[in-house]
Structures are given as structure tokens and as C-alpha cells.
Scaffold this motif. Structure first.
Motif, PDB file in Angstrom:
ATOM      1  N   UNK A 550       0.862  -1.177   0.000  1.00 14.99           N
ATOM      2  CA  UNK A 550       0.000   0.000   0.000  1.00 14.99           C
ATOM      3  C   UNK A 550       0.900   1.229   0.000  1.00 14.99           C
ATOM      4  N   UNK A 551       0.682   2.075  -1.015  1.00 11.75           N
ATOM      5  CA  UNK A 551       1.465   3.311  -1.111  1.00 11.75           C
ATOM      6  C   UNK A 551       0.542   4.492  -0.910  1.00 11.75           C
ATOM      7  N   UNK A 552       1.072   5.537  -0.263  1.00  8.42           N
ATOM      8  CA  UNK A 552       0.289   6.724   0.031  1.00  8.42           C
ATOM      9  C   UNK A 552       1.056   7.930  -0.457  1.00  8.42           C
ATOM     10  N   UNK A 553       0.331   8.792  -1.183  1.00 10.39           N
ATOM     11  CA  UNK A 553       0.999   9.985  -1.695  1.00 10.39           C
ATOM     12  C   UNK A 553       1.118  10.992  -0.570  1.00 10.39           C
ATOM     13  N   UNK A 554       2.241  11.682  -0.513  1.00 17.03           N
ATOM     14  CA  UNK A 554       2.460  12.684   0.535  1.00 17.03           C
ATOM     15  C   UNK A 554       1.464  13.800   0.305  1.00 17.03           C
ATOM     16  N   UNK A 555       0.569  14.004   1.259  1.00 17.68           N
ATOM     17  CA  UNK A 555      -0.568  14.898   1.120  1.00 17.68           C
ATOM     18  C   UNK A 555      -0.372  16.082   2.037  1.00 17.68           C
ATOM     19  N   UNK A 557      -2.236  18.734   1.592  1.00 13.17           N
ATOM     20  CA  UNK A 557      -3.405  19.576   1.377  1.00 13.17           C
ATOM     21  C   UNK A 557      -4.075  19.951   2.683  1.00 13.17           C
ATOM     22  N   UNK A 558      -4.161  18.992   3.626  1.00 16.52           N
ATOM     23  CA  UNK A 558      -4.856  19.255   4.890  1.00 16.52           C
ATOM     24  C   UNK A 558      -4.142  20.349   5.655  1.00 16.52           C
ATOM     25  N   UNK A 561      -4.367  23.440   3.827  1.00 21.56           N
ATOM     26  CA  UNK A 561      -5.697  24.020   3.987  1.00 21.56           C
ATOM     27  C   UNK A 561      -5.811  24.792   5.290  1.00 21.56           C
ATOM     28  N   UNK A 562      -5.315  24.149   6.381  1.00 15.45           N
ATOM     29  CA  UNK A 562      -5.389  24.815   7.684  1.00 15.45           C
ATOM     30  C   UNK A 562      -4.660  26.147   7.633  1.00 15.45           C
ATOM     31  N   UNK A 564      -3.814  27.854   5.065  1.00 15.73           N
ATOM     32  CA  UNK A 564      -4.498  28.799   4.174  1.00 15.73           C
ATOM     33  C   UNK A 564      -5.665  29.445   4.889  1.00 15.73           C
ATOM     34  N   UNK A 565      -6.446  28.581   5.562  1.00 11.89           N
ATOM     35  CA  UNK A 565      -7.628  29.133   6.232  1.00 11.89           C
ATOM     36  C   UNK A 565      -7.221  30.137   7.298  1.00 11.89           C
TER      37      UNK A 565
END
Lengths: 730, 211
Positions: A550-555, A557-558, A561-562, A564-565
Motif C-alpha cells: 500500500x502506497x500513500x501519496x504525501x498529502x 493539502x490538509x 488548507x489549515x 491557508x484558512x
């Protein structure tokens, strides 16, 4: 009867002595003794009994010579007769030997006949047994065929039932699908109506917002007015305070002067030297007193006004705080309004759903009803899947049984044909048997005739010999038939044995096929259960570590997003505070000292916000520098590794789809016009024509590498090598 | 790539990989819009598969999905990709609320021998359209996501795949305990077959607890 008087001799022929041969059987009647016979006239006399004695006397008249001659003849005849008798005896012996031989042969033939009869009987019996066996087999095959037909009929009925079930299930599935479609259509309508209502509510919200904005602006204007008034009243208050202080100071001076004057008056009252001046002084002083009293009254008034102003100030502060609280709660109000709108939308949707969905009376029922419907749909789908699977199984089984049925039918047809053939053969055998029996009867009758003839004739050996010869010839004629019969019997035995083997092999094959069918059905069930388990595991997300990772892309965005918000929120707060600052600074420039109270509060807040802005700006700068560093490193590495400077550019097509354009320039390019342009959109890279790629050399390479071989890396690598070669050569 | 013939079109491995990765991009966008992971105003309308599709305007999400698509396309061409899972989690608690599972079956003969297959482009588009409609209508039975959510993407690959530098191997497959599962339609390019399944947290237990 020997006659005394011989008949006149006939001239004996000059011949050799008659050869007395052994007579053939029963053919030597003329070789008997030449018996003198009376002349023909005597015969009639013989016939007449009255003439007999006369003749006898005549006869007695023959001479001795005649007697001697007769005796000699008689002796000769006797010897001849004896010889003939011997011959006949020898012949008889031969005949008797022959008869014996014939008898023996007859016996052997009889034995052979009996043996042949026995064999025939045995063959008949075997044929009968075979016939019975064949009949049994035919009956068995008929029964099997009947059973197969019954089973196929049952399977057909089952198939029809299953087909009916499937049709029912399909119809229920179609009705469920129709219902689902209707529900979807209704949902679509509902969503459209919801969207319309949303739009209406949005419009209303916009109007409300405008109204609220207007009201807010009004309130702000009123507040500003109040502020101005407060500021003006503050100014007035300060002025009045100053005046009050002046007045107080003046009042204290006046009081001091009054006390001095009173002192003076008391002192003057004693002296009374210049009453007029003192009266004038007193008058002046009284006037001044009155003035001061009026001023004191004014000061008191001012004091009361000041107190009122302070009260107004406090009220103003309260209202300001209330305004700030209201401003803080305005976004919450917006949120609450939004939530209210959402809830109202939801309520209206629920109400519409309640009206549309049958069997639903209140909101709580909807979920239950929908879950029940979902469960029903899922159950129906499962049932449909099961029914489909079962139907497919039944179809497979039916196909197999049909194939088996066809096989058995062909086998039955073959068995029938065999049975027919065997029956025909049996008939033929029967016919042959009847023929043989007839021949046997003929032979029997012939033998009986022969026997009777033998019994009747006794010494008629020739006739018996003839009969025996006839029997032998008929037996010889029948031998090929017998051989043919034996050959047919043997062939029949072989055919029967072969058929038995075939039937056994067919039985074995049937059993093995039935076992295979059962095993396949069991495996089918097992595989189906496995598939169900695997599907549930897939749905759950399980995997085997031996085959899968199982591979997971380095995300980011969360986190982004924080940040940015928060940045956006801080930026909006910053703007608001900036506006407030500007307003305050304007007011400050106008009022000067009147806003001291407000300044102290605002300045603190402004300082805080400025600090936050400074930290955020620093963070942003840091992010920008880090990103710029990393991207420049990446770009330099790409350029050095692949030999192309890559410039990325985001564009938008007329249809609104975003597209990334890459411009590549080789490090070995001779001039700046040698640029390649590519467009990248959702995984597809296409070359863009420009002046450089439309040249003959490059367009040729584009045709070969990009269009035909569909490889952009090959094209760029080839171009790099060519540019390098050109550069090094030049 | 696909070139048109009389009734069926020729599908190569590269073309099929492009179709599947593009489908995943649009499906991910549709899921993010329908499940309200990002606000509505951050999506723009485009036409794709004969339907009005919504694509995010957020640059971060856009670049994330485009990088993801490029990597998926590469793995699909190598025949190494088994499954792609889009996971929706609560931002506050990190609890996995939904798993959108796209399992991929690859025809190994095409990968090994480089042969091509034939299938009509229209039929493939029709199949994808059906899946997109199902994703859009999934809001009728999926539980409402009341809290702020984030998404993540997991790729199930063969063990011999080299991990790119923007990816990392994860031992946590982000599973849901006792999920409810709904199987959606599938589409087949004759080279890659994609089966879609959504599993979500069982809402009945929560509603029973509330009651």
C-alpha cells in the motif's frame, strides 16, 4: 423243369466261352440255366391241362445223348452257375462290405448329423439366449431412455420453472429498477426544486444581506453620529470642565476676595470714614458676588451637564461594546442564518420526500423506509444474483443433460439399430435354422427311406449304396451351409461380446461423468462462496502482504488548507483592523485629544495585529524562499541531467479546461529560437507546432519519433544528440 | 492511442491507461464535490463523458490530482496497479468515514506482448457515464458528513514496484470496521477492468445510540 426231349439244338455260335463275369447287382437274370422249354405250341398245350400228359410222353422219348448233352450242359451250366454263384457271393461279400462301409459311413454321417443337430440346437439355444439378452438390453435401453426422457422432462419443467422464476425476478428487478429510476427522477426533481428553492433562498438571502448591510450601514452611520455627538459632547465637557475649573478658581478667588472684603468691611464698619466709597465698594462687591453667584450657578449647571456627559459617555462605551459584540456575532449570525436555511431546505426536502414516499408519516420514518428500501433493493439484487447464478447452474446442468440425452438417444438409436440388426440376424438364423431343420427332416426322411429300403430290399445293396451316396452328396452339399452357420455364430458371439464391452464402457463413462458433474457442482459452490468472501474482503480493503503493498501519496493539502484558512482569516481580520485604524486615525486628526479612551484600546489591538501580520509575512517569505530554492535545484538538476531548460506555464483553453504548457530549450541550442513546446493535460502530452518544429529536419523527426513511434523522450534524446554533434563539430 | 475503425476502436495499453487515469481524476473530483469535502464555489463546471462534470479550482488539489494521475498512468502501463482507494476522513479525529475503492484487473497478455484490443469508445464512455451518475446519486444513501473532512489516496501495487519520491509505503490501509458496502457499476476497456465499490461507516449504530 428239365425236359427229356431236348429241343433241336441251335447252331452254337463260334465264340469263345462266354466270360462269366461277376454279375452286377440284380442284372443277371438272363445268365441263368438255359432251360429247355417246350415249343410255343407246347405252351398253349401247357395251358391246356388236357394236353399235358401227351407232351410228357414225348419228352420221355429223348435219347441218352440228349440226356448226356443235357447233363453236360447242365454241368456246364452248373459250373457256370456255381461260378456265378461264387461271383455273386463274392460280389455279395463285396456288397456287404460296401454296405457295411456305407452303414458305417451312414452311422458317422448320422453322428455328424446328430452332432450338427446338437450344435444347431445349442446354437439355437444360444441364439435364443442372445435374443433374450438383446431383448433385455433393448428393454433396458428403452427403460433408460424413458428414464432419461423423464429426467430431461423433469429438468425441462425445472428449467421452465427456473426461467419463470428468472422472468419473475427480472420483472421484479425491472420493476425495482423502474422504481429506482422513478425515485431517481423524483430525487432529480427534488434536487431541482431544492436548487430552485436554494436559488430563491439565496436571492432572499442576498436581499436580506443587502437589507442587513443597509441596516448595518444605518447603524454604523447612527453610531458614527452618536460618536460624533459623543466626541462633540466630550469636547463640550472638556471645555466646560475648563470653564468650571476657571470658574472654580475664580470662585475660590472670589471667595477669598469676599472673605477679604468682609474682613475689610468689618474693619471698615468700625472706621466709617468714607461711607460712600465703601458703599460703592460694597455695591461693587455685591455686584461681583452676584456675578460670581451667577457664575457658580452656571458652573453647577455645567457640572450637572458634565455629569450627564459622563453618563452619556458611559452609555456610549456600552453601546460601542455592544456594537463590537454585535459585529463579532454578525458572522455567527450569518452562519446561523445559513444553518437555518440549510435546515429549512432539509425540512422542505424531508416534507417533499414524506409526501412522495408512500408508507411514511413522519421524518423518522423516512430513514427507516429508505434503509428498508435499500435493504430490499440489496436483498433483491442479491436474490437476483443468486437466481441468476442458480439459473446459470441449471442452464449448465440442462446443457449437460441435453448433451447426455443426445448421447443416450444416439446410443439408443445405435442400440436399436444393433437390436434391429441382431433381430434381422436372428431371423436370418431362424430362417437358416428352419432351412437346416427342413434339410434335417429331409435327411431324416431320406435316412428312414434308406432304412426302410434297406429293410425291404435286404440284398438290394445297390439301391442302398445309391441312397447312401445320395445322403453323402446331400451332406456334402450341406457342409458349406453348416460352416457358414458356424461362422455366423462365431461372428455373432464376437459382436455380442463387443457390444457388451461397449455397453460396459458406456456405463462406466456415464458414472464417471455423473461423478464429475457432482464434483464440478461442489467446486462451483465453493468458488462462489470464495468469490463472495473475496468481494467482501475487497470491499473491506484487506490485502495480502506477499503480493501487494500500500502506497500513500504525501498529502500536504490538509495542512496547507489549515494554514491557508488561518492565513485567510488573519488577512481578513487584518483588513478590518486596517480599516478601523484608518477611521480612527482620521478621527484622531479631526478630534485630537477627544479619542484618548478609544486610542488606547485600539492601539493595543493594532499592535497585536501588526505583530501577527509581521509573523505571517515572515512565514510566507520563508515558504517562498524554501520553495524557490527547491524548485531551482530541481530545475537545474533536470537541465543538467536531460539537457533541456524547462519552463512551466499554466493556461486555460477556451472551453475552460486548464492546460499546462512546457517550453523546452536544449543547452546545445545554437540560438534562442530553437524551442520545443508541449501541452500537458490530465496525463497526455502533445507537441505544439511552432516555427522551430515546422522546419524540415525537426518536422521529420517529429513525424518519426512522436507521431509514428509515439515517444517524446526518444525525440528529445535524438535532438539533444544531434545538437551536441553540431555544437562539437562547429 | 485509440484510432477509429468501422464499429470498434483499437485500444492500446497506453490509451487504456490514459482512459483509466483520466476517469479516476474526474471521479475523485466528483466525489470531493458531492461529499462536500471542499466548498461548492471552489469547483468549476466542464463537459466530459457527455455530462456536466465539476473540477476543482483549488491549485493545491488540482496539482495533487494531476500528479496522482500521472503516477497511476505509469503504473497502469506497467501492469503493476491493483487498486486505488480514495479515503475520506474526519479532519478533527482522523477517523475514516468513507472508502471509495477502484479495483483494477489488467490483461497481462497485453502488458507482456504489447498487443492491442478492440472496443468502441462510445461504449466505454457509456459505462463511465453510468458510474459517474451513480457517484452523483450516492448522496441519497450515504450518511451526511456533518464535520469538516479531508481526503487521501492509497494505491495498492505489486510488491516489486519502486516507490516514487512523492509517495511512501504505508502499513495502515485506513480500513473501516464493520462497513456498509455498496457495489457500483464497472467499466472495461478490454485491457483494464475497473470495479467501483464504496464502503462507509455503518450509520445505524450511531443512530441507534442516539435513539
Amino acid at each position: 423243369m428239365m425236359l427229356r426231349t431236348p429241343v433241336p439244338k441251335r447252331a452254337r455260335p463260334i465264340e469263345p466261352a462266354p466270360i462269366i463275369e461277376s454279375p452286377p447287382t440284380g442284372s443277371d437274370h438272363h445268365r441263368q440255366l438255359a432251360i429247355y422249354e417246350d415249343p410255343p405250341s407246347a405252351d398253349p398245350a401247357r395251358r391246356e391241362p388236357s394236353h399235358e400228359p401227351l407232351q410228357q410222353s414225348e419228352h420221355m422219348l429223348c435219347t441218352y445223348q440228349c440226356r448226356q448233352m443235357v447233363k453236360a450242359d447242365f454241368l456246364d451250366a452248373l459250373s457256370n452257375a456255381e461260378k456265378q454263384v461264387q461271383d455273386y457271393q463274392s460280389q455279395l461279400a463285396e456288397l456287404s462290405d460296401n454296405f457295411r462301409k456305407a452303414d458305417e459311413e451312414r452311422k458317422t454321417f448320422r453322428e455328424k448329423l446328430s452332432y450338427a443337430e446338437q450344435e444347431l440346437a445349442a446354437a439355437k439355444g444360444r441364439e435364443q439366449a442372445l435374443h433374450d439378452q438383446l431383448l433385455k438390453e433393448v428393454n433396458d435401453s428403452h427403460e433408460r431412455l424413458k428414464k432419461e426422457l423423464e429426467s430431461s422432462a423433469k429438468l425441462q419443467t425445472k428449467l421452465e420453472n427456473e426461467q419463470n422464476l428468472r422472468k419473475k425476478a427480472e420483472s421484479t428487478a425491472a420493476s425495482a429498477e423502474d422504481k429506482a429510476r422513478e425515485l431517481e427522477a423524483k430525487l432529480g426533481h427534488i434536487s431541482q426544486s431544492i436548487e430552485k428553492e436554494k436559488k430563491q433562498l439565496n436571492n432572499e438571502l442576498v436581499h436580506l444581506k443587502r437589507d442587513s448591510k443597509f441596516s448595518i450601514s444605518k447603524i454604523t452611520v447612527d453610531l458614527e453620529k452618536m460618536e460624533f455627538r459623543a466626541q462633540s459632547s466630550e469636547k463640550e465637557v472638556e471645555l466646560l470642565r475648563k470653564q468650571q475649573e476657571d470658574l472654580q478658581s475664580k470662585f475660590s478667588q472670589c471667595l477669598h476676595q469676599k472673605s477679604e472684603l468682609e474682613k475689610k468691611l468689618t474693619s471698615l464698619s468700625f472706621e466709617d470714614d468714607s461711607p460712600k466709597e465703601s458703599d460703592i465698594l460694597v455695591k461693587h462687591l455685591q455686584e461681583e458676588l452676584r456675578n460670581y453667584e451667577s457664575e457658580v450657578r452656571e458652573a453647577r449647571k455645567l457640572k450637572s451637564a458634565h455629569e450627564n456627559i459622563e453618563l452619556i459617555k458611559e452609555k456610549l462605551l456600552e453601546e460601542k461594546s455592544r456594537r463590537e459584540r454585535a459585529e463579532l456575532q454578525l458572522p455567527k449570525l450569518h452562519e446561523y442564518e445559513f444553518k437555518i436555511n440549510e435546515l429549512e431546505d432539509e425540512l422542505s426536502a424531508w416534507k417533499l420526500m414524506i409526501q412522495d414516499i408512500p408508507g411514511v408519516s413522519c421524518r423518522d420514518d423516512i430513514r427507516l423506509r429508505i434503509s428498508a428500501l435499500q435493504k430490499e433493493v440489496i436483498d433483491n439484487l442479491k436474490k437476483l444474483g443468486d437466481v441468476n447464478a442458480h439459473l446459470k447452474q441449471m442452464e449448465v446442468i440442462l446443457d449437460k443433460t441435453q448433451l447426455d440425452k443426445q448421447k443416450t438417444e444416439t446410443e439408443a438409436v445405435l442400440a436399436k439399430e444393433k437390436a434391429d440388426r441382431l433381430e434381422a440376424e436372428v431371423k436370418r438364423m431362424n430362417v437358416m435354422l428352419s432351412a437346416v431343420s427342413e434339410e434335417r427332416n429331409v435327411l431324416k426322411t431320406a435316412i428312414e427311406d434308406f432304412k426302410s429300403k434297406n429293410e425291404q430290399a435286404g440284398g438290394n445293396a445297390s439301391s442302398s449304396i445309391m441312397q447312401i451316396q445320395e445322403l453323402g452328396s446331400s451332406i456334402l452339399e450341406r457342409e458349406p451351409y453348416i460352416k457358414e452357420l458356424e461362422g455366423d455364430l462365431f461372428a455373432q458371439k464376437e459382436i455380442n461380446a463387443h457390444q457388451r464391452d461397449e455397453i460396459k464402457s458406456l456405463h462406466d463413462r456415464l458414472n464417471s461423468e455423473a461423478r464429475r458433474v457432482k464434483s464440478l457442482e461442489r467446486e462451483n459452490d465453493r468458488l462462489r462462496s470464495e468469490i463472495f468472501l473475496l468481494e467482501s474482503k475487497i470491499g473491506h480493503g484487506d490485502f495480502s502482504a506477499a503480493n501487494t503493498k500500500v502506497l500513500r501519496m504525501v498529502n500536504t493539502l490538509a495542512v496547507g488548507n489549515d494554514a491557508k484558512q488561518t492565513i485567510e482569516a488573519l488577512q481578513s481580520e487584518l483588513q478590518r483592523t486596517k480599516e478601523k485604524l484608518q477611521a480612527l486615525e482620521e478621527y484622531k486628526s479631526q478630534s485630537g485629544n477627544s479619542g484618548k479612551m478609544v486610542d488606547s484600546y485600539m492601539s493595543g489591538k493594532v499592535a497585536q495585529l501588526k505583530e501577527q501580520i509581521a509573523t505571517l509575512e515572515k512565514r510566507e517569505e520563508r515558504y517562498k524562499t524554501v520553495f524557490a530554492d527547491r524548485i531551482s535545484v530541481f530545475r537545474r538538476a533536470c537541465c543538467e541531467l536531460f539537457g533541456y531548460k524547462i519552463v512551466m506555464d499554466e493556461r486555460q483553453r477556451p472551453n475552460g479546461i486548464p492546460v499546462t504548457r512546457f517550453t523546452l530549450q536544449s543547452i546545445y541550442a545554437m540560438n534562442d529560437d530553437e524551442k520545443l513546446e508541449f501541452e500537458y493535460e490530465s496525463g497526455n502530452t502533445n507537441i505544439v507546432e511552432n516555427s522551430y518544429t515546422s522546419t524540415s529536419e525537426i518536422s521529420q523527426q517529429v513525424d518519426i519519433f512522436v507521431r509514428k513511434m509515439n515517444s517524446i523522450p526518444a525525440f528529445t534524446a535524438n535532438l539533444t544528440v544531434e545538437s551536441f554533434n553540431r555544437r562539437t563539430l562547429s | 492511442m485509440a484510432s477509429k475503425t468501422a464499429a470498434k476502436d483499437i485500444i492500446t495499453l497506453r490509451g487504456s491507461a490514459a482512459i483509466v487515469s483520466e476517469f479516476f481524476g474526474y471521479a475523485a473530483n466528483s466525489i470531493l464535490y458531492n461529499r462536500a469535502v471542499y466548498p461548492e464555489e471552489s469547483f468549476a463546471r466542464v463537459k466530459k463523458y457527455g455530462l456536466p462534470m465539476l473540477l476543482t479550482k483549488d491549485e493545491g488539489v488540482k496539482s495533487f490530482i494531476s500528479n496522482l494521475n500521472a503516477q497511476l498512468s505509469e503504473w497502469l502501463e506497467a501492469g503493476k496497479l491493483q487498486r486505488v482507494v480514495l479515503v475520506i476522513m474526519s479532519m478533527n479525529t482522523g477517523e475514516v468515514l468513507e472508502r471509495w475503492n477502484f479495483s483494477i484487473e489488467t490483461d497481462n497478455e497485453v502488458v507482456e506482448k504489447g498487443v492491442s484490443r478492440e472496443k468502441s469508445d462510445k461504449e466505454i464512455m457509456r459505462e463511465i457515464q453510468a458510474i459517474m451518475r451513480q457517484i452523483a446519486s450516492s448522496i441519497t444513501y450515504l450518511p451526511c458528513l456533518d464535520e469538516q473532512c479531508v481526503f487521501d489516496v492509497l494505491a495498492y501495487t505489486d510488491t516489486d514496484v519502486a516507490v516514487p519520491f512523492t509517495w511512501m509505503e504505508s502499513s495502515d490501509a485506513k480500513l473501516i470496521a464493520n462497513p456498509q458496502m455498496v457495489k457500483l457499476h464497472s467499466f472495461d476497456t478490454k485491457i483494464h477492468k475497473v470495479n467501483t465499490l464504496v464502503s462507509y461507516k455503518n450509520d445505524e449504530e450511531e443512530s441507534d445510540d442516539e435513539e
